[in-house]
Design a protein around this motif. Structure first.
Motif, PDB file in Angstrom:
ATOM      1  N   THR A  92       0.843  -1.205   0.000  1.00 34.21           N
ATOM      2  CA  THR A  92       0.000   0.000   0.000  1.00 34.21           C
ATOM      3  C   THR A  92       0.879   1.256   0.000  1.00 34.21           C
ATOM      4  O   THR A  92       0.587   2.234  -0.697  1.00 34.21           O
ATOM      5  CB  THR A  92      -0.934  -0.020   1.236  1.00 34.21           C
ATOM      6  N   TYR A 140      -2.746   6.131  -4.860  1.00 33.83           N
ATOM      7  CA  TYR A 140      -3.655   5.928  -3.712  1.00 33.83           C
ATOM      8  C   TYR A 140      -3.274   6.954  -2.656  1.00 33.83           C
ATOM      9  O   TYR A 140      -2.169   7.506  -2.690  1.00 33.83           O
ATOM     10  CB  TYR A 140      -3.414   4.496  -3.211  1.00 33.83           C
ATOM     11  N   GLU A 196      -7.516   6.532   7.954  1.00 39.74           N
ATOM     12  CA  GLU A 196      -6.440   5.562   8.206  1.00 39.74           C
ATOM     13  C   GLU A 196      -5.104   6.286   8.291  1.00 39.74           C
ATOM     14  O   GLU A 196      -4.763   7.061   7.388  1.00 39.74           O
ATOM     15  CB  GLU A 196      -6.363   4.519   7.068  1.00 39.74           C
ATOM     16  N   GLU A 214       0.940  -5.123  12.828  1.00 41.22           N
ATOM     17  CA  GLU A 214      -0.135  -4.642  11.933  1.00 41.22           C
ATOM     18  C   GLU A 214      -0.413  -5.608  10.780  1.00 41.22           C
ATOM     19  O   GLU A 214      -1.573  -5.991  10.566  1.00 41.22           O
ATOM     20  CB  GLU A 214       0.151  -3.221  11.443  1.00 41.22           C
TER      21      GLU A 214
HETATM   22  C1  BGC Z   1      -3.490  -1.754   5.488  1.00 42.65           C
HETATM   23  C2  BGC Z   1      -4.904  -1.724   6.034  1.00 42.65           C
HETATM   24  C3  BGC Z   1      -5.767  -0.774   5.210  1.00 42.65           C
HETATM   25  C4  BGC Z   1      -5.674  -1.147   3.736  1.00 42.65           C
HETATM   26  C5  BGC Z   1      -6.518  -0.254   2.828  1.00 42.65           C
HETATM   27  C6  BGC Z   1      -3.502  -2.045   4.022  1.00 42.65           C
HETATM   28  O1  BGC Z   1      -2.203  -1.977   3.534  1.00 42.65           O
HETATM   29  O2  BGC Z   1      -2.724  -2.713   6.174  1.00 42.65           O
HETATM   30  O3  BGC Z   1      -4.883  -1.348   7.390  1.00 42.65           O
HETATM   31  O4  BGC Z   1      -7.091  -0.828   5.650  1.00 42.65           O
HETATM   32  O5  BGC Z   1      -4.323  -1.107   3.326  1.00 42.65           O
HETATM   33  O6  BGC Z   1      -6.191   1.110   2.899  1.00 42.65           O
END
Ligand code: BGC
Length: 349
Positions: free
Chosen positions: A41, A50, A115, A151
């Motif tokens: 991510t 993103y 987030e 996490e």
């Molecule tokens: C994270 C999540 C998050 C998702 C979408 C992931 O990489 O670990 O916590 O909800 O991305 O944004």
């Protein structure tokens, strides 16, 4: 203090810069960042695909996989100076929707959640941050910096919870699980499957290196062959790659009454011709279930914490294949194919 920031949706905007000390209004607990993991991510956010900056700001502090040390905490809060903590990534939406209202922000229904390091809240790639006690999870001090793996473990703790709840819709005795992808999420999914006593098989493209070794360290079986050749009709498939062809194949290969859990966020724009009728017929006649699973709530942080405390330490240590000082942050974003988890170290500089 220093922070790794970027302008969301602007490729190449990531930089190390000086930002203000954390605002006391952002929480009663002051945390010193120890290390922050890098995941797919983050790479998507860096490449401009993103991410959302906090309202009123152009920039976002990156980072959502953290481990930190408490510097200051209110008396009687359950946290004290020196405690190791992880910041919970997602915060409930302000309405709140019925899921956020009961602490299940991972299933937010109106999309107005935030987030850290991803959507509208600064992340943890900064030397210090503040948070409320309710947004922090205390970590087993014995884990030390390995707590940075908490996490990603929460993501698979939720995936396994979903799989078990759905599987138990009728009498269920699962024996085998197939995990696609031996990246951090796949390996941690395999770990939890082994801890649940299942026969676990992991497939990935690579034929050598640390990934096969990590899989065998937890008593699972590694394959670099097709899903079908690796294991016929598994009871459970946890798909951790987001690769469209594998996603579809998983729904075909899972056994009767099986559950496929999708955890990989795919890129868009892949189209293919499929016989939807034949696909649907198989799903229906075999009572198959497919579930998408994202994020994690406090219950999953607690389950993940327990799983990591029971995991072989050497397995966790070897999962971290690269650790770089925050001043060399650019090196952390050049993820090599041999890397599993890369972390940015904030403690020793
Ligand atoms: C994270 C999540 C998050 C998702 C979408 C992931 O990489 O670990 O916590 O909800 O991305 O944004």
């Amino acid at each position: 203090m220093k922070a790794i920031t970027l302008t969301p949706l602007v490729e190449g905007s990531v930089s190390l810069e000086d930002i203000a000390e954390p605002d006391p209004a952002s929480g009663s607990v002051l945390v010193q960042t120890v290390a922050v993991g890098v995941c797919g991510t983050d790479i998507e956010i860096i490449s401009g695909q993103y991410g959302w900056a906090p309202p009123g700001s152009e920039k976002l502090v990156l980072g959502h996989e953290s481990i930190g040390k408490v510097l200051e905490a209110p008396e009687g809060s359950g946290l004290a100076k020196g405690d190791l903590v992880v910041g919970i990534v997602r915060r409930p939406d302000p309405v709140p929707c019925y899921s956020c209202a009961v602490g299940e922000w991972d299933n937010c229904h109106n999309g107005m959640y935030s987030e850290h390091g991803i959507k509208e809240l600064d992340g943890f790639m900064r030397e210090r941050y503040r948070a409320d006690v309710s947004a922090l999870v205390k970590v087993d001090p014995g884990l030390g910096k390995l707590g940075v793996l908490l996490e990603p473990t929460t993501i698979v703790a939720k995936a396994w919870e979903d799989v078990n709840k759905i599987g138990n819709r009728s009498h269920w005795e699962p024996k085998t699980a197939l995990i696609t992808g031996a990246g951090p999420v796949g390996l941690l999914a395999a770990l939890l499957g082994r801890q649940a006593g299942l026969e676990v098989h992991v497939i990935d493209q690579v034929t050598s290196g640390i990934k096969p070794e990590l899989v065998s360290m937890i008593g699972a079986t590694y394959h670099s062959v097709d899903m079908k050749e690796a294991l016929s009709e598994p009871d459970i498939i946890i798909e951790c790659t987001g690769v469209p062809a594998l996603v579809f194949e998983a729904t075909q290969q899972v056994g009767t009454g099986g559950v496929v859990c999708l955890t990989g966020v795919s890129s868009t724009g892949h189209t293919t011709d499929i016989d939807v009728g034949a696909w649907n017929r198989d799903l229906v006649l075999s009572n198959k279930a497919i579930v998408g699973s994202v994020n994690a709530n406090r219950r999953h942080y607690e389950a993940a914490s327990e799983a990591l405390s029971k995991a072989p330490r050497e397995f966790l240590e070897k999962m971290i294949t690269k650790s770089v000082a925050f001043t060399d942050y650019k090196e952390a974003f050049n993820h090599g194919t041999a890397d599993v988890k890369v972390v940015i170290d904030f403690s020793d500089v």
